[in-house]
Write a protein that holds these residues in place. Sequence first.
Motif, mmCIF file in Angstrom:
data_model
loop_
_atom_site.group_PDB
_atom_site.id
_atom_site.type_symbol
_atom_site.label_atom_id
_atom_site.label_comp_id
_atom_site.label_asym_id
_atom_site.label_seq_id
_atom_site.Cartn_x
_atom_site.Cartn_y
_atom_site.Cartn_z
ATOM 1 N N ALA A 52 1.011 -1.177 -0.004
ATOM 2 C CA ALA A 52 0.294 -0.080 0.367
ATOM 3 C C ALA A 52 1.030 1.640 -0.038
ATOM 4 O O ALA A 52 0.908 1.813 -0.815
ATOM 5 N N LEU A 53 1.946 1.211 1.083
ATOM 6 C CA LEU A 53 3.192 2.507 1.200
ATOM 7 C C LEU A 53 3.715 2.188 -0.640
ATOM 8 O O LEU A 53 4.129 3.848 -0.997
ATOM 9 N N ASP A 54 3.998 1.016 -1.365
ATOM 10 C CA ASP A 54 4.931 1.652 -2.572
ATOM 11 C C ASP A 54 4.688 0.485 -2.988
ATOM 12 O O ASP A 54 4.929 -0.732 -3.441
ATOM 13 N N PRO A 55 3.299 1.058 -4.507
ATOM 14 C CA PRO A 55 3.099 -0.681 -4.803
ATOM 15 C C PRO A 55 4.162 -1.385 -5.463
ATOM 16 O O PRO A 55 3.715 -2.156 -6.593
ATOM 17 N N ARG A 56 5.013 -0.603 -5.902
ATOM 18 C CA ARG A 56 6.040 -1.700 -6.464
ATOM 19 C C ARG A 56 6.794 -2.968 -5.951
ATOM 20 O O ARG A 56 7.403 -3.893 -6.566
ATOM 21 N N PHE A 57 6.624 -2.917 -4.785
ATOM 22 C CA PHE A 57 6.887 -4.264 -4.398
ATOM 23 C C PHE A 57 5.240 -4.386 -4.227
ATOM 24 O O PHE A 57 4.286 -4.134 -3.009
ATOM 25 N N VAL A 58 4.892 -6.492 -4.806
ATOM 26 C CA VAL A 58 3.772 -6.822 -4.262
ATOM 27 C C VAL A 58 3.815 -8.092 -3.239
ATOM 28 O O VAL A 58 4.743 -8.289 -2.935
ATOM 29 N N VAL A 59 2.548 -8.268 -3.051
ATOM 30 C CA VAL A 59 2.559 -9.243 -1.961
ATOM 31 C C VAL A 59 2.540 -10.673 -2.417
ATOM 32 O O VAL A 59 1.551 -10.740 -4.154
ATOM 33 N N ASP A 60 2.887 -11.672 -2.423
ATOM 34 C CA ASP A 60 2.635 -13.347 -3.365
ATOM 35 C C ASP A 60 2.103 -14.138 -2.369
ATOM 36 O O ASP A 60 2.688 -14.739 -1.560
ATOM 37 N N LEU A 85 9.077 -7.492 -7.263
ATOM 38 C CA LEU A 85 8.880 -6.773 -7.727
ATOM 39 C C LEU A 85 7.935 -6.286 -9.023
ATOM 40 O O LEU A 85 7.300 -7.193 -10.050
ATOM 41 N N TRP A 86 6.997 -5.231 -8.982
ATOM 42 C CA TRP A 86 5.869 -5.514 -9.734
ATOM 43 C C TRP A 86 6.834 -4.618 -11.471
ATOM 44 O O TRP A 86 6.502 -3.268 -11.843
ATOM 45 N N VAL A 87 7.439 -5.882 -11.773
ATOM 46 C CA VAL A 87 8.613 -4.730 -13.301
ATOM 47 C C VAL A 87 8.488 -5.993 -14.287
ATOM 48 O O VAL A 87 8.234 -7.601 -13.742
ATOM 49 N N ASP A 88 8.265 -6.491 -15.082
ATOM 50 C CA ASP A 88 8.260 -6.950 -16.410
ATOM 51 C C ASP A 88 10.113 -7.397 -17.021
ATOM 52 O O ASP A 88 10.396 -7.135 -17.461
ATOM 53 N N ALA A 89 10.140 -8.415 -16.518
ATOM 54 C CA ALA A 89 11.480 -8.019 -16.256
ATOM 55 C C ALA A 89 12.214 -9.114 -18.255
ATOM 56 O O ALA A 89 12.898 -9.103 -17.899
ATOM 57 N N GLU A 90 10.752 -9.444 -18.793
ATOM 58 C CA GLU A 90 11.161 -9.416 -20.092
ATOM 59 C C GLU A 90 11.850 -8.396 -20.424
ATOM 60 O O GLU A 90 12.092 -7.791 -22.431
ATOM 61 N N ALA A 91 11.142 -6.979 -20.395
ATOM 62 C CA ALA A 91 11.439 -6.269 -21.419
ATOM 63 C C ALA A 91 12.945 -4.887 -20.007
ATOM 64 O O ALA A 91 13.390 -4.531 -21.078
ATOM 65 N N LEU A 92 13.438 -5.842 -19.186
ATOM 66 C CA LEU A 92 14.790 -5.403 -18.475
ATOM 67 C C LEU A 92 16.128 -6.083 -19.506
ATOM 68 O O LEU A 92 15.855 -6.902 -20.485
ATOM 69 N N LEU A 93 16.669 -5.455 -19.542
ATOM 70 C CA LEU A 93 18.632 -5.752 -19.825
ATOM 71 C C LEU A 93 19.064 -6.385 -19.073
ATOM 72 O O LEU A 93 19.372 -6.090 -17.802
ATOM 73 N N ILE A 197 9.911 -18.217 14.705
ATOM 74 C CA ILE A 197 10.344 -18.462 13.586
ATOM 75 C C ILE A 197 10.572 -17.337 12.523
ATOM 76 O O ILE A 197 10.400 -16.390 12.946
ATOM 77 N N SER A 198 12.200 -17.752 11.835
ATOM 78 C CA SER A 198 13.311 -16.556 11.880
ATOM 79 C C SER A 198 12.652 -16.718 10.571
ATOM 80 O O SER A 198 12.883 -17.549 9.009
ATOM 81 N N PHE A 199 12.684 -15.557 9.398
ATOM 82 C CA PHE A 199 12.785 -15.317 8.340
ATOM 83 C C PHE A 199 13.459 -14.393 7.539
ATOM 84 O O PHE A 199 13.958 -12.853 7.789
ATOM 85 N N HIS A 200 14.071 -14.751 5.910
ATOM 86 C CA HIS A 200 14.738 -13.866 5.196
ATOM 87 C C HIS A 200 13.863 -12.682 4.353
ATOM 88 O O HIS A 200 12.965 -13.973 3.498
ATOM 89 N N VAL A 201 13.732 -11.444 4.466
ATOM 90 C CA VAL A 201 12.648 -11.299 3.736
ATOM 91 C C VAL A 201 13.462 -10.394 2.178
ATOM 92 O O VAL A 201 14.994 -10.090 2.816
ATOM 93 N N VAL A 202 12.811 -11.002 0.711
ATOM 94 C CA VAL A 202 14.062 -10.689 -0.266
ATOM 95 C C VAL A 202 13.586 -10.438 -1.676
ATOM 96 O O VAL A 202 12.031 -10.886 -1.751
ATOM 97 N N PRO A 203 13.863 -9.157 -1.625
ATOM 98 C CA PRO A 203 13.249 -9.052 -2.869
ATOM 99 C C PRO A 203 13.225 -10.223 -3.928
ATOM 100 O O PRO A 203 14.645 -10.104 -4.457
ATOM 101 N N VAL A 204 12.709 -10.085 -5.077
ATOM 102 C CA VAL A 204 13.230 -10.951 -6.554
ATOM 103 C C VAL A 204 12.076 -10.505 -7.624
ATOM 104 O O VAL A 204 11.433 -9.548 -7.185
#
Length: 447
Positions: A52-60, A85-93, A197-204
């Motif tokens: 909600a704060l930053d739509p670039r980060f998506v909940v899976d 991340l809310w991005v089309d990876a195929e559009a990136l280099l 429980i220990s979680f590692h939050v990782v951007p992907v």
Amino acid sequence: MPAPAAPAAATAVQVPLWHHYLQAIRSRGAPRAQDFQRAEDVLLTVLERVHALDPRFVVDYSRGLEAFQFALRSSEDPLDMQVPLWVDAEALLIEEPEAAQPGDGPELCRLGVPREGAGLERWTTDDIFTASSEGDARCRGHIVPSKVLCVLRDLLVAAIVHCKHHSLIAPGSLNAASLREERLHLSLLVSSGWRTISFHVVPVVRRRRGVPALEGAQQMPGLPEGSLRRVLSQGVDLVPASAQLWRTSTDYLLTRLLGELGSLQGHRLDSLSVLDRVNHESWRDGGQTDGLTFGHLKTALLWACALFPAPEDWAELQGAVYRVLVVLLCCLATRRLPHFLHPQRNLLQGSGLDLGAVYQRAEGFASQPEAALRIHATHLGRSPPPRVASGLKALLQLPASDPAYWATAYFDVLLDKFQVFNIQDEDRISAMQGIFRKTRTLSSEES
């Protein structure tokens, strides 16, 4: 040749012991899965606020296999919580660094934003982006992992404060004390009942492109028909590898393969649960010392399933455990555990483990498993613990202290003793010989 019969006295004690140990593990599976789901709900609530704060980060919400895998485990190693991340990876280099050498490890890359790309403006802001020189005609700049982690860290802090203030999460359910540590993930401790429980939050960054598998992987024996093709078609994730570089991650694909094994009859997953419990409680002293991870054991199981594909190979619990154990001992002795999808990668390289000490503990369990299989000290009473049958004991007299044995025909002689497991298929014996001969070839090339 049929397997030698175990002494009647040993069988009378040992068979119930193995199954009693498994039943004790299974009895904890459902509560562990529930604990995981409660902890995951807390974390998802926080991540919903991050989105909600930053739509670039998506909940899976789509990856439900983590609870299944957590229920199999006894170890308490941190769990990954991926934030796409809310991005089309195929559009990136996808730019691979020139210094990378094949076999060095996971594929490394930089994520470039093309100058001609449309709809990528949100990924060119200064908080996550570094611009390229004006002379670069193709690339406008790069999405930088360290900047992404920094933004996500600040968002998590703000989201946790919001959720606590509005009573969206219970007091004391989440500990963010380690969030400020500079790592390639963001650590959070989530309380669920009496368990933390220990979680590692990782951007992907999700890529739809499939991964090149090992030669002949599409016909890999030991897996349900078509399962490997289905799993590999889902593509790979890109996760932070350094401040500037991303790397490919196939962790989720391997978890999917593990789930596919669960559809087969036999003790494949049971063997993993038993070894993980033994590894945690005995080899790692209740998690107090470093040692093999669940990922190492999962990889050994996948290789064992490929090397022993027949259903009868997994029909009996003790035999199933020993199939995985023999593969694991061989890998520890050769100091090479190949990644299941990228066998040129050695999962033991750079682990920092004393592999000789780990081998000794694993070999000790193989020779006399009863001590590690005790749930309570009274399980075996005062009688002397039974030993494994002499043929199996001979098989497991492995000379880890002298790796030269593994560079000779010793291992080939060892394989001739596989009648202990009722293995009469020459093709499977040849396959196992082949993988470790290839291992020896790779080792000699490196030296």
